[in-house]
Design an enzyme around this catalytic site. Structure first.
Site, PDB file in Angstrom:
ATOM      1  CG  ASP A  32      -1.642   1.259   1.468  1.00 43.77           C
ATOM      2  OD1 ASP A  32      -2.375   1.675   0.549  1.00 43.77           O
ATOM      3  OD2 ASP A  32      -1.476   1.868   2.550  1.00 43.77           O
ATOM      4  CB  THR A  90      -2.324   2.767  -4.270  1.00 40.99           C
ATOM      5  OG1 THR A  90      -2.832   4.004  -3.771  1.00 40.99           O
ATOM      6  CG2 THR A  90      -2.200   2.864  -5.785  1.00 40.99           C
ATOM      7  N   GLY A  91      -5.315   2.811  -3.496  1.00 43.42           N
ATOM      8  CA  GLY A  91      -6.612   3.353  -3.874  1.00 43.42           C
ATOM      9  C   GLY A  91      -6.480   4.469  -4.892  1.00 43.42           C
ATOM     10  CE  LYS A 132      -5.296  -0.812  -1.658  1.00 46.50           C
ATOM     11  NZ  LYS A 132      -4.370  -0.187  -0.707  1.00 46.50           N
ATOM     12  CG  ASN A 186      -7.705   1.095   1.448  1.00 45.50           C
ATOM     13  OD1 ASN A 186      -7.191   1.217   2.552  1.00 45.50           O
ATOM     14  ND2 ASN A 186      -7.227   1.714   0.390  1.00 45.50           N
TER      15      ASN A 186
END
Length: 269
Positions: free
Chosen positions: A9, A43-44, A197, A223
């Site tokens: 992340d 990642t978001g 993810k 997340n």
């Protein structure tokens, strides 16, 4: 069994509180790459928001991949070839836009290149997101959002108390229809049900012929839960939320204490 893929992340994990990649982390990642271990930023953020980190770490070779939009998109970094994509339909957009208004939250939508908001009173968190991920921000009425647009994810964004109250008003049927993750106190992300993810790491591992037990995932927030649970070795940052620490196999140091480097040195190198 040795680790062949490390999913990392970015915010709160790869980056310290100054939003920097420390030298210790850079050196550990470089050493892992030399051992032919796949380092995958997960990642978001959309792709434009991760290019600086990919460049800084030299992850633009033929065998480098990135997972963006909280798992909605998996692609090669150099060629841009898409391995897996799970976006939202125009009908999804309409339903989510109406729902956000109903529960009382600001909202924005993101495609491959742009952030769109239908809120005339644009949220400062939307402005912050556009700055953070280096994407243009455009105001569009709901009528101006058309079926040909390729929306990857949508985000309810607001002051934490307002956002939490809005989330609490969401019907369970809505939560069941989409993948929903709270990625920060002021971000609630809404994605295709197939996107996460964990699912993205699984898609990439299958593409690369890497076994589940040969994967390490490192994260700090909600997340990251799906990839922490999926990986053979799930690693929580020392600054991770309790949910992630409980789900992880091990807890490493914080992002200000080079936690990613510590995990790579201990379990990969």
């Amino acid at each position: 069994m040795s680790i062949k893929l490390v999913a990392i992340d970015i915010d709160g994990t790869l980056l310290n509180e100054k939003r920097e990649i420390t030298q210790e982390v850079k050196e550990a990642i470089a050493s892992a790459v030399k051992k032919n271990v796949a380092i995958v930023l997960c990642t978001g953020r959309p792709l434009p928001g991760v290019k600086n980190q990919l460049n800084e770490l030299g992850l633009y070779q033929d065998n480098d991949y990135v997972i963006t939009y909280n798992g909605a998109l998996v692609q090669q970094t150099k060629s841009g070839k898409i391995i897996a994509r799970h976006g939202l339909t125009y009908e999804d957009f309409l339903e989510i836009e109406v729902m956000a208004r109903r529960v009382g939250s600001h909202l924005h939508s993101i495609d491959d290149q742009t952030i769109y908001t239908t809120n005339r009173d644009i949220s400062p968190y939307t402005v912050h997101e556009a700055f953070l991920v280096n994407m243009p921000l455009k105001y569009r009425t709901a009528d101006e959002m058309t079926p040909d647009m390729s929306i990857v994810k949508m985000m309810m964004i607001d002051e934490p108390a307002i956002l939490d109250a809005a989330i609490a008003r969401l019907p369970q049927t809505f939560r069941d229809k989409y993948t929903t993750v709270k990625s920060s106190p002021f971000y609630f992300e809404i994605l295709n049900k197939e996107a996460s993810k964990g699912a993205a790491v699984a898609n990439l591992a299958q593409h690369l012929g890497i076994k589940q037990e040969e994967i390490m995932a490192i994260g700090d927030n909600e997340n990251d839960l799906s990839m922490i649970e999926y990986a053979g070795l799930g690693v929580a940052m020392g600054n991770a939320v309790p949910l992630i620490k409980e789900a992880a196999n091990v807890v490493t140091a914080t992002n200000d204490e080079h936690g990613v480097a510590e995990a790579i040195k201990k379990f990969v190198l």
